[in-house]
Design a protein around this motif. Sequence first.
Motif, PDB file in Angstrom:
ATOM      1  N   VAL A  61      15.461  39.765  81.619  1.00 42.23           N
ATOM      2  CA  VAL A  61      16.015  38.434  81.378  1.00 42.23           C
ATOM      3  C   VAL A  61      15.214  37.462  82.235  1.00 42.23           C
ATOM      4  CG1 VAL A  61      18.026  36.932  81.652  1.00 42.23           C
ATOM      5  CG2 VAL A  61      18.338  39.303  80.896  1.00 42.23           C
ATOM      6  N   TRP A  62      14.709  36.400  81.610  1.00 42.56           N
ATOM      7  CA  TRP A  62      13.914  35.404  82.326  1.00 42.56           C
ATOM      8  C   TRP A  62      14.708  34.102  82.407  1.00 42.56           C
ATOM      9  CZ3 TRP A  62       8.121  35.447  82.971  1.00 42.56           C
ATOM     10  CH2 TRP A  62       7.592  36.743  82.881  1.00 42.56           C
ATOM     11  N   ILE A  63      14.631  33.467  83.568  1.00 41.87           N
ATOM     12  CA  ILE A  63      15.217  32.137  83.746  1.00 41.87           C
ATOM     13  C   ILE A  63      14.076  31.161  84.011  1.00 41.87           C
ATOM     14  CG2 ILE A  63      16.717  30.687  85.155  1.00 41.87           C
ATOM     15  CD1 ILE A  63      18.463  33.123  85.645  1.00 41.87           C
ATOM     16  N   TRP A  64      14.051  30.101  83.206  1.00 47.35           N
ATOM     17  CA  TRP A  64      12.994  29.083  83.289  1.00 47.35           C
ATOM     18  C   TRP A  64      13.597  27.764  83.758  1.00 47.35           C
ATOM     19  CZ3 TRP A  64       8.142  30.901  81.631  1.00 47.35           C
ATOM     20  CH2 TRP A  64       8.160  32.093  80.874  1.00 47.35           C
ATOM     21  N   GLU A  65      12.897  27.115  84.674  1.00 51.16           N
ATOM     22  CA  GLU A  65      13.324  25.798  85.143  1.00 51.16           C
ATOM     23  C   GLU A  65      12.577  24.722  84.371  1.00 51.16           C
ATOM     24  OE1 GLU A  65      13.592  23.156  89.287  1.00 51.16           O
ATOM     25  OE2 GLU A  65      12.706  25.172  89.290  1.00 51.16           O
ATOM     26  N   VAL A  66      13.322  23.723  83.903  1.00 52.33           N
ATOM     27  CA  VAL A  66      12.718  22.621  83.156  1.00 52.33           C
ATOM     28  C   VAL A  66      12.239  21.574  84.153  1.00 52.33           C
ATOM     29  CG1 VAL A  66      13.052  20.903  81.347  1.00 52.33           C
ATOM     30  CG2 VAL A  66      14.317  23.069  81.262  1.00 52.33           C
ATOM     31  N   LEU A  67      10.945  21.291  84.142  1.00 59.13           N
ATOM     32  CA  LEU A  67      10.329  20.347  85.078  1.00 59.13           C
ATOM     33  C   LEU A  67       9.996  19.045  84.363  1.00 59.13           C
ATOM     34  CD1 LEU A  67       7.866  22.836  86.834  1.00 59.13           C
ATOM     35  CD2 LEU A  67      10.181  22.184  87.555  1.00 59.13           C
ATOM     36  N   PRO A  68       9.716  17.983  85.122  1.00 59.09           N
ATOM     37  CA  PRO A  68       9.293  16.719  84.490  1.00 59.09           C
ATOM     38  C   PRO A  68       8.050  16.928  83.631  1.00 59.09           C
ATOM     39  CG  PRO A  68       9.837  16.375  86.810  1.00 59.09           C
ATOM     40  CD  PRO A  68       9.842  17.859  86.591  1.00 59.09           C
ATOM     41  N   GLY A  69       7.929  16.101  82.613  1.00 60.35           N
ATOM     42  CA  GLY A  69       6.774  16.196  81.734  1.00 60.35           C
ATOM     43  C   GLY A  69       6.851  17.346  80.762  1.00 60.35           C
ATOM     44  N   LYS A  70       8.080  17.826  80.535  1.00 61.98           N
ATOM     45  CA  LYS A  70       8.297  18.927  79.586  1.00 61.98           C
ATOM     46  C   LYS A  70       7.543  20.189  79.979  1.00 61.98           C
ATOM     47  CE  LYS A  70       8.797  15.484  75.920  1.00 61.98           C
ATOM     48  NZ  LYS A  70       8.216  14.383  76.728  1.00 61.98           N
ATOM     49  N   GLU A  71       7.416  20.383  81.290  1.00 62.22           N
ATOM     50  CA  GLU A  71       6.828  21.607  81.816  1.00 62.22           C
ATOM     51  C   GLU A  71       7.938  22.612  82.134  1.00 62.22           C
ATOM     52  OE1 GLU A  71       3.619  22.313  82.115  1.00 62.22           O
ATOM     53  OE2 GLU A  71       2.966  20.359  81.362  1.00 62.22           O
ATOM     54  N   PHE A  72       7.611  23.890  82.057  1.00 57.53           N
ATOM     55  CA  PHE A  72       8.576  24.948  82.325  1.00 57.53           C
ATOM     56  C   PHE A  72       7.982  25.917  83.333  1.00 57.53           C
ATOM     57  CE2 PHE A  72       9.903  23.112  78.425  1.00 57.53           C
ATOM     58  CZ  PHE A  72      11.269  23.319  78.315  1.00 57.53           C
ATOM     59  N   GLU A  73       8.802  26.308  84.296  1.00 59.91           N
ATOM     60  CA  GLU A  73       8.354  27.232  85.332  1.00 59.91           C
ATOM     61  C   GLU A  73       9.334  28.389  85.434  1.00 59.91           C
ATOM     62  OE1 GLU A  73       6.596  26.149  89.438  1.00 59.91           O
ATOM     63  OE2 GLU A  73       8.753  26.388  89.785  1.00 59.91           O
ATOM     64  N   CYS A  74       8.815  29.600  85.503  1.00 61.20           N
ATOM     65  CA  CYS A  74       9.689  30.765  85.630  1.00 61.20           C
ATOM     66  C   CYS A  74      10.347  30.748  87.004  1.00 61.20           C
ATOM     67  CB  CYS A  74       8.899  32.045  85.427  1.00 61.20           C
ATOM     68  SG  CYS A  74       9.910  33.535  85.609  1.00 61.20           S
ATOM     69  N   ALA A  75      11.679  30.706  87.022  1.00 65.97           N
ATOM     70  CA  ALA A  75      12.427  30.686  88.271  1.00 65.97           C
ATOM     71  C   ALA A  75      12.813  32.081  88.718  1.00 65.97           C
ATOM     72  CB  ALA A  75      13.680  29.818  88.125  1.00 65.97           C
ATOM     73  N   SER A  76      12.982  33.003  87.764  1.00 64.00           N
ATOM     74  CA  SER A  76      13.386  34.359  88.121  1.00 64.00           C
ATOM     75  C   SER A  76      13.219  35.289  86.927  1.00 64.00           C
ATOM     76  CB  SER A  76      14.852  34.373  88.583  1.00 64.00           C
ATOM     77  OG  SER A  76      15.199  35.624  89.112  1.00 64.00           O
ATOM     78  N   VAL A  77      12.873  36.529  87.213  1.00 59.31           N
ATOM     79  CA  VAL A  77      12.855  37.593  86.213  1.00 59.31           C
ATOM     80  C   VAL A  77      13.888  38.624  86.658  1.00 59.31           C
ATOM     81  CG1 VAL A  77      11.514  39.384  85.070  1.00 59.31           C
ATOM     82  CG2 VAL A  77      10.419  37.216  85.677  1.00 59.31           C
ATOM     83  N   LEU A  78      14.891  38.825  85.833  1.00 62.65           N
ATOM     84  CA  LEU A  78      16.026  39.676  86.198  1.00 62.65           C
ATOM     85  C   LEU A  78      15.873  41.046  85.554  1.00 62.65           C
ATOM     86  CD1 LEU A  78      18.799  36.967  85.639  1.00 62.65           C
ATOM     87  CD2 LEU A  78      17.459  37.431  87.707  1.00 62.65           C
ATOM     88  N   GLN A  79      15.826  42.058  86.394  1.00 59.51           N
ATOM     89  CA  GLN A  79      15.660  43.433  85.935  1.00 59.51           C
ATOM     90  C   GLN A  79      16.927  44.209  86.290  1.00 59.51           C
ATOM     91  OE1 GLN A  79      13.069  44.286  84.225  1.00 59.51           O
ATOM     92  NE2 GLN A  79      11.364  42.946  84.813  1.00 59.51           N
ATOM     93  N   GLY A  80      17.856  44.283  85.360  1.00 53.25           N
ATOM     94  CA  GLY A  80      19.098  44.986  85.621  1.00 53.25           C
ATOM     95  C   GLY A  80      19.519  45.890  84.481  1.00 53.25           C
ATOM     96  N   HIS A  81      19.182  45.486  83.275  1.00 51.97           N
ATOM     97  CA  HIS A  81      19.518  46.303  82.108  1.00 51.97           C
ATOM     98  C   HIS A  81      18.555  47.480  81.993  1.00 51.97           C
ATOM     99  CE1 HIS A  81      22.692  43.881  80.344  1.00 51.97           C
ATOM    100  NE2 HIS A  81      21.977  42.799  80.547  1.00 51.97           N
ATOM    101  N   THR A  82      19.044  48.548  81.418  1.00 51.45           N
ATOM    102  CA  THR A  82      18.219  49.745  81.255  1.00 51.45           C
ATOM    103  C   THR A  82      17.696  49.919  79.833  1.00 51.45           C
ATOM    104  OG1 THR A  82      20.191  51.098  80.815  1.00 51.45           O
ATOM    105  CG2 THR A  82      19.444  50.935  83.102  1.00 51.45           C
ATOM    106  N   GLN A  83      18.096  49.004  78.945  1.00 48.35           N
ATOM    107  CA  GLN A  83      17.651  49.055  77.558  1.00 48.35           C
ATOM    108  C   GLN A  83      17.410  47.630  77.057  1.00 48.35           C
ATOM    109  OE1 GLN A  83      16.961  51.831  75.881  1.00 48.35           O
ATOM    110  NE2 GLN A  83      17.711  53.242  77.440  1.00 48.35           N
ATOM    111  N   ASP A  84      16.954  47.540  75.831  1.00 44.08           N
ATOM    112  CA  ASP A  84      16.734  46.285  75.112  1.00 44.08           C
ATOM    113  C   ASP A  84      17.874  45.297  75.358  1.00 44.08           C
ATOM    114  OD1 ASP A  84      16.392  44.347  73.153  1.00 44.08           O
ATOM    115  OD2 ASP A  84      15.985  45.758  71.547  1.00 44.08           O
ATOM    116  N   VAL A  85      17.538  44.059  75.759  1.00 43.63           N
ATOM    117  CA  VAL A  85      18.549  43.021  75.959  1.00 43.63           C
ATOM    118  C   VAL A  85      18.662  42.214  74.671  1.00 43.63           C
ATOM    119  CG1 VAL A  85      19.355  41.142  77.420  1.00 43.63           C
ATOM    120  CG2 VAL A  85      17.903  42.924  78.391  1.00 43.63           C
ATOM    121  N   LYS A  86      19.851  42.216  74.088  1.00 42.42           N
ATOM    122  CA  LYS A  86      20.052  41.643  72.758  1.00 42.42           C
ATOM    123  C   LYS A  86      20.287  40.137  72.776  1.00 42.42           C
ATOM    124  CE  LYS A  86      19.793  45.577  70.609  1.00 42.42           C
ATOM    125  NZ  LYS A  86      18.630  45.857  69.738  1.00 42.42           N
ATOM    126  N   MET A  87      20.969  39.631  73.817  1.00 46.75           N
ATOM    127  CA  MET A  87      21.341  38.221  73.795  1.00 46.75           C
ATOM    128  C   MET A  87      21.595  37.715  75.202  1.00 46.75           C
ATOM    129  SD  MET A  87      24.466  36.474  71.653  1.00 46.75           S
ATOM    130  CE  MET A  87      24.609  34.705  71.503  1.00 46.75           C
TER     131      MET A  87
END
Length: 365
Positions: free
Chosen positions: A178-204
């Motif tokens: 699961v990735w969390i992206w921060e919305v920055l000025p100028g319509k830029e996006f920066e990855c704030a965190s990559v969450l590794q907790g599930h052991t299988q395909d993440v559906k939603m």
Amino acid sequence: MELDWELRELQTLEGHKDRVWSVAWNPATGVAGIPPMFASCSGDKTVRVWEQTPSSSSWDCKVGFLTSATAFMMFRFLRGEMWLSLHALWCVDDGNCCVHLRAVLDETHTRTVRSCAWSPSGKLLATASFDATTGIWENVGDDFECVSTLEGHENEVKSVSWNASGSLLATCGRDKSVWIWEVLPGKEFECASVLQGHTQDVKMVMWHPTMDILFSCSYDNSVKVWAEDGDDDWHCVQTLNEANNGHSSTVWALSFNGSGDKMVTCSDDLTMKIWGTDLKKMMSEDGYAPWKGLIVTGAADDAIRLFVESKDGSVDEPSYKMILRKEKAHDMDVNSVQWGPGETRLLASASDDGTIKIWELQPVA
């Protein structure tokens, strides 16, 4: 005295060349005289944006489509495939309507567009694709422009969701992350965190409607709850699984009611579960509050069902009853259902048969 209800089909929208995975209504439309708008996404690698035109009795295509994915709030049920969509039910709009296809964004995604979501302002559309990217589109006048492409997932991106303020975006995929992206000025996006907790395909993935709490569901039979600590780090604060009255098989999707005090999940175990979203007690049936509105589901048996909380159940726990079953709503699996925005009783459904249908919920005379 309880009313009987029926779903009246207003129109079937055609144009996609493959199964339609999902529909997403623009939350900034359908109010204050702004015509409702929604997006649909498909295995044909495109997303189509449709707009309602008042004072007409039909829903017609006007122009183009677009490649990307629509976010959905529904679950797959029956034969292990049920999708659920739930929203508060508002007042009926007695006016006639016509929906036009108003935009096409193509040549961006190279594989199936699985999910898409509008930002709270309705100005940005995020699209998740099996090509491992997430597209960000800006609505400028009558045009949609791709302003950013988010890369990082190893393979298929399955779902995308904005938080309530539009400052954060979440994505998930087949790579179990699961990735969390921060919305920055100028319509830029920066990855704030990559969450590794599930052991299988993440559906939603889906944000809580009022708080920056993220929920994810997976092929590993669980729902995980993610929150940020005081050091700007994200971590899992709870796992909902079979050990605490959760599901015993893949959890396909989840959704909230309007106030956010209730969550619904659906699973390959052929059940829906209603959860109290007291963040201190994320357990089934804790923090109980009545569900206001209707829960609508689409299913692999081609039907649409509506459920409402029943007052006839046990004193100790809530119960829900089916009040409507629309058989053969589509010719094939119903992949997505979602209530329209604003004061309407409009419902959109999407299917493996390649069509979208617009329905109106009406009391039976």
